[in-house]
Design a protein around this motif. Sequence first.
Motif, PDB file in Angstrom:
ATOM      1  N   ILE A  70      42.291  52.800  37.290  1.00 43.49           N
ATOM      2  CA  ILE A  70      42.625  52.167  35.581  1.00 43.49           C
ATOM      3  C   ILE A  70      41.507  50.950  35.903  1.00 43.49           C
ATOM      4  O   ILE A  70      42.131  49.795  36.277  1.00 43.49           O
ATOM      5  N   VAL A  71      40.527  50.314  35.106  1.00 42.86           N
ATOM      6  CA  VAL A  71      39.722  49.724  35.052  1.00 42.86           C
ATOM      7  C   VAL A  71      39.483  48.603  33.730  1.00 42.86           C
ATOM      8  O   VAL A  71      39.102  49.760  33.031  1.00 42.86           O
ATOM      9  N   THR A  72      39.929  47.672  33.582  1.00 45.32           N
ATOM     10  CA  THR A  72      39.799  46.899  32.598  1.00 45.32           C
ATOM     11  C   THR A  72      38.850  45.892  33.087  1.00 45.32           C
ATOM     12  O   THR A  72      38.638  45.197  33.180  1.00 45.32           O
ATOM     13  N   PHE A  73      38.132  45.096  31.451  1.00 46.65           N
ATOM     14  CA  PHE A  73      37.405  43.655  31.345  1.00 46.65           C
ATOM     15  C   PHE A  73      38.182  42.983  30.237  1.00 46.65           C
ATOM     16  O   PHE A  73      39.125  43.591  29.182  1.00 46.65           O
ATOM     17  N   ASP A  74      38.356  41.752  30.662  1.00 43.37           N
ATOM     18  CA  ASP A  74      39.617  40.667  30.015  1.00 43.37           C
ATOM     19  C   ASP A  74      40.516  41.376  29.992  1.00 43.37           C
ATOM     20  O   ASP A  74      40.907  42.428  30.630  1.00 43.37           O
ATOM     21  N   ALA A  75      41.592  39.693  30.804  1.00 44.73           N
ATOM     22  CA  ALA A  75      42.974  40.006  31.277  1.00 44.73           C
ATOM     23  C   ALA A  75      43.871  39.390  29.956  1.00 44.73           C
ATOM     24  O   ALA A  75      44.662  38.760  29.685  1.00 44.73           O
ATOM     25  N   ASP A  76      44.285  40.233  29.094  1.00 45.35           N
ATOM     26  CA  ASP A  76      45.062  40.332  27.745  1.00 45.35           C
ATOM     27  C   ASP A  76      46.898  40.518  28.415  1.00 45.35           C
ATOM     28  O   ASP A  76      46.879  40.843  29.961  1.00 45.35           O
ATOM     29  N   GLU A  77      47.630  39.732  27.879  1.00 45.72           N
ATOM     30  CA  GLU A  77      49.011  39.522  28.346  1.00 45.72           C
ATOM     31  C   GLU A  77      49.571  40.847  28.537  1.00 45.72           C
ATOM     32  O   GLU A  77      50.217  41.554  29.255  1.00 45.72           O
ATOM     33  N   GLN A  78      49.631  42.171  27.900  1.00 49.37           N
ATOM     34  CA  GLN A  78      49.407  43.398  28.090  1.00 49.37           C
ATOM     35  C   GLN A  78      48.827  43.980  29.484  1.00 49.37           C
ATOM     36  O   GLN A  78      49.484  44.554  30.190  1.00 49.37           O
ATOM     37  N   SER A  79      47.546  43.745  29.162  1.00 48.97           N
ATOM     38  CA  SER A  79      47.029  44.394  30.178  1.00 48.97           C
ATOM     39  C   SER A  79      48.067  43.865  32.423  1.00 48.97           C
ATOM     40  O   SER A  79      48.017  44.734  33.308  1.00 48.97           O
ATOM     41  N   ILE A  80      48.249  42.223  31.979  1.00 43.58           N
ATOM     42  CA  ILE A  80      48.915  41.767  32.686  1.00 43.58           C
ATOM     43  C   ILE A  80      50.511  42.116  32.921  1.00 43.58           C
ATOM     44  O   ILE A  80      50.759  42.314  34.431  1.00 43.58           O
ATOM     45  N   ALA A  81      50.717  42.375  32.390  1.00 41.25           N
ATOM     46  CA  ALA A  81      52.248  43.369  32.648  1.00 41.25           C
ATOM     47  C   ALA A  81      51.629  44.382  32.797  1.00 41.25           C
ATOM     48  O   ALA A  81      52.816  45.099  33.468  1.00 41.25           O
ATOM     49  N   ALA A  82      51.351  45.599  32.379  1.00 37.55           N
ATOM     50  CA  ALA A  82      50.923  47.004  33.012  1.00 37.55           C
ATOM     51  C   ALA A  82      50.236  46.684  34.284  1.00 37.55           C
ATOM     52  O   ALA A  82      50.490  47.638  35.546  1.00 37.55           O
ATOM     53  N   MET A  83      49.596  45.940  34.793  1.00 32.74           N
ATOM     54  CA  MET A  83      49.397  45.760  36.249  1.00 32.74           C
ATOM     55  C   MET A  83      50.665  45.365  37.065  1.00 32.74           C
ATOM     56  O   MET A  83      50.692  45.514  38.486  1.00 32.74           O
ATOM     57  N   GLU A  84      50.932  44.574  36.073  1.00 32.23           N
ATOM     58  CA  GLU A  84      52.566  44.137  37.209  1.00 32.23           C
ATOM     59  C   GLU A  84      53.689  45.501  37.149  1.00 32.23           C
ATOM     60  O   GLU A  84      53.761  45.674  38.394  1.00 32.23           O
ATOM     61  N   LYS A  85      53.168  46.124  36.471  1.00 29.93           N
ATOM     62  CA  LYS A  85      54.079  47.886  36.211  1.00 29.93           C
ATOM     63  C   LYS A  85      53.218  48.587  37.444  1.00 29.93           C
ATOM     64  O   LYS A  85      54.192  49.644  37.479  1.00 29.93           O
ATOM     65  N   GLY A  86      52.489  48.676  38.105  1.00 35.54           N
ATOM     66  CA  GLY A  86      51.430  49.367  38.833  1.00 35.54           C
ATOM     67  C   GLY A  86      50.629  50.569  37.712  1.00 35.54           C
ATOM     68  O   GLY A  86      50.914  51.279  38.475  1.00 35.54           O
ATOM     69  N   GLN A  87      50.168  50.193  36.370  1.00 34.17           N
ATOM     70  CA  GLN A  87      50.213  50.957  35.602  1.00 34.17           C
ATOM     71  C   GLN A  87      48.492  50.439  35.683  1.00 34.17           C
ATOM     72  O   GLN A  87      48.070  51.076  34.556  1.00 34.17           O
ATOM     73  N   LEU A  88      47.985  49.009  36.230  1.00 33.12           N
ATOM     74  CA  LEU A  88      46.691  49.313  35.796  1.00 33.12           C
ATOM     75  C   LEU A  88      46.291  48.712  37.694  1.00 33.12           C
ATOM     76  O   LEU A  88      46.134  47.892  37.999  1.00 33.12           O
ATOM     77  N   ASP A  89      44.578  49.380  37.900  1.00 26.03           N
ATOM     78  CA  ASP A  89      44.009  48.824  38.674  1.00 26.03           C
ATOM     79  C   ASP A  89      43.438  48.193  38.937  1.00 26.03           C
ATOM     80  O   ASP A  89      43.363  47.159  40.068  1.00 26.03           O
ATOM     81  N   LEU A  90      42.751  47.406  37.986  1.00 28.39           N
ATOM     82  CA  LEU A  90      41.526  46.471  38.459  1.00 28.39           C
ATOM     83  C   LEU A  90      41.295  45.708  36.687  1.00 28.39           C
ATOM     84  O   LEU A  90      41.027  46.555  35.831  1.00 28.39           O
ATOM     85  N   MET A  91      41.204  44.606  36.988  1.00 30.94           N
ATOM     86  CA  MET A  91      40.995  44.031  35.572  1.00 30.94           C
ATOM     87  C   MET A  91      39.230  42.597  35.974  1.00 30.94           C
ATOM     88  O   MET A  91      39.315  41.849  36.746  1.00 30.94           O
ATOM     89  N   VAL A  92      38.025  42.679  35.215  1.00 29.95           N
ATOM     90  CA  VAL A  92      37.408  41.764  35.801  1.00 29.95           C
ATOM     91  C   VAL A  92      37.506  40.327  34.853  1.00 29.95           C
ATOM     92  O   VAL A  92      37.115  41.412  33.405  1.00 29.95           O
ATOM     93  N   VAL A  93      37.933  39.611  34.929  1.00 32.85           N
ATOM     94  CA  VAL A  93      37.842  38.241  33.464  1.00 32.85           C
ATOM     95  C   VAL A  93      36.628  37.443  34.024  1.00 32.85           C
ATOM     96  O   VAL A  93      36.325  37.194  35.217  1.00 32.85           O
ATOM     97  N   GLN A  94      36.406  37.157  32.704  1.00 31.73           N
ATOM     98  CA  GLN A  94      35.811  35.812  32.889  1.00 31.73           C
ATOM     99  C   GLN A  94      37.045  34.237  32.534  1.00 31.73           C
ATOM    100  O   GLN A  94      37.674  34.870  32.759  1.00 31.73           O
ATOM    101  N   ASP A  95      35.787  33.504  32.615  1.00 34.09           N
ATOM    102  CA  ASP A  95      37.018  32.224  32.963  1.00 34.09           C
ATOM    103  C   ASP A  95      36.605  31.500  31.641  1.00 34.09           C
ATOM    104  O   ASP A  95      35.853  30.688  31.688  1.00 34.09           O
ATOM    105  N   PRO A  96      37.521  31.445  30.726  1.00 37.23           N
ATOM    106  CA  PRO A  96      37.236  30.435  29.050  1.00 37.23           C
ATOM    107  C   PRO A  96      37.388  29.304  29.155  1.00 37.23           C
ATOM    108  O   PRO A  96      36.738  28.695  28.467  1.00 37.23           O
ATOM    109  N   PHE A  97      38.188  29.402  30.037  1.00 33.97           N
ATOM    110  CA  PHE A  97      38.255  27.205  29.891  1.00 33.97           C
ATOM    111  C   PHE A  97      36.664  26.861  30.428  1.00 33.97           C
ATOM    112  O   PHE A  97      36.587  25.588  29.712  1.00 33.97           O
ATOM    113  N   ASP A  98      36.767  27.609  31.573  1.00 35.23           N
ATOM    114  CA  ASP A  98      34.791  27.031  31.940  1.00 35.23           C
ATOM    115  C   ASP A  98      33.957  27.785  30.750  1.00 35.23           C
ATOM    116  O   ASP A  98      32.989  26.463  30.827  1.00 35.23           O
ATOM    117  N   MET A  99      34.415  28.372  30.607  1.00 33.69           N
ATOM    118  CA  MET A  99      33.374  28.765  29.434  1.00 33.69           C
ATOM    119  C   MET A  99      32.977  27.504  27.855  1.00 33.69           C
ATOM    120  O   MET A  99      32.134  26.733  27.799  1.00 33.69           O
TER     121      MET A  99
END
Length: 177
Positions: A70-99
């Motif tokens: 499972i691959v997703t773009f952006d890292a919302d709080e639920q995606s981060i939680a899913a990765m912590e639980k081993g339910q998501l394999d990779l997130m491709v994220v942008q840098d909102p601060f620098d943008m």
Amino acid sequence: MNGFKAGVSSKFVEIETLDDQGKPENARTMVKDALDRHPEINILVGIWAYDGPACSAVAVERGIREATTIVTFDADEQSIAAMEKGQLDLMVVQDPFDMGYQGVRLLKALVLDDQATFKEMLPNYGQPDGDLYRTGLKVVVPDDNKSVTKEILHAETQLLNLTEFKEWLKKYGLKAS
């Protein structure tokens, strides 16, 4: 999706692309329907922040998580939680601060006719893609990742494990990206 397809191995075969019309409430149903039509699917790719949690939840519900990447773009709080639980394999994220920072910097240069800053930020302006300013991408993987390495990524792309990514978010007072 074109960028994703260009970047993955030629072994990747797209089975179906779905359009939820920008309606997050449709994401889970669409994942379920796609898996019903194509039970051989072994990778789910979500391009919106809400897709990662939807793909993860359906894979867990169906008992196919171990056999599904499972691959997703952006890292919302639920995606981060899913990765912590081993339910998501990779997130491709942008840098909102620098943008935000660089966007304001460029707008200020345009308003004040600051040609030095403009040329520094867009040295190839007027050439193909010369109006693009890259703020960078981060590929975020679980802490125990062994399969994604910096060598397979674009030179400008950062590879972070989840702990490093969460530290980066904290540095800028962000909960998600």
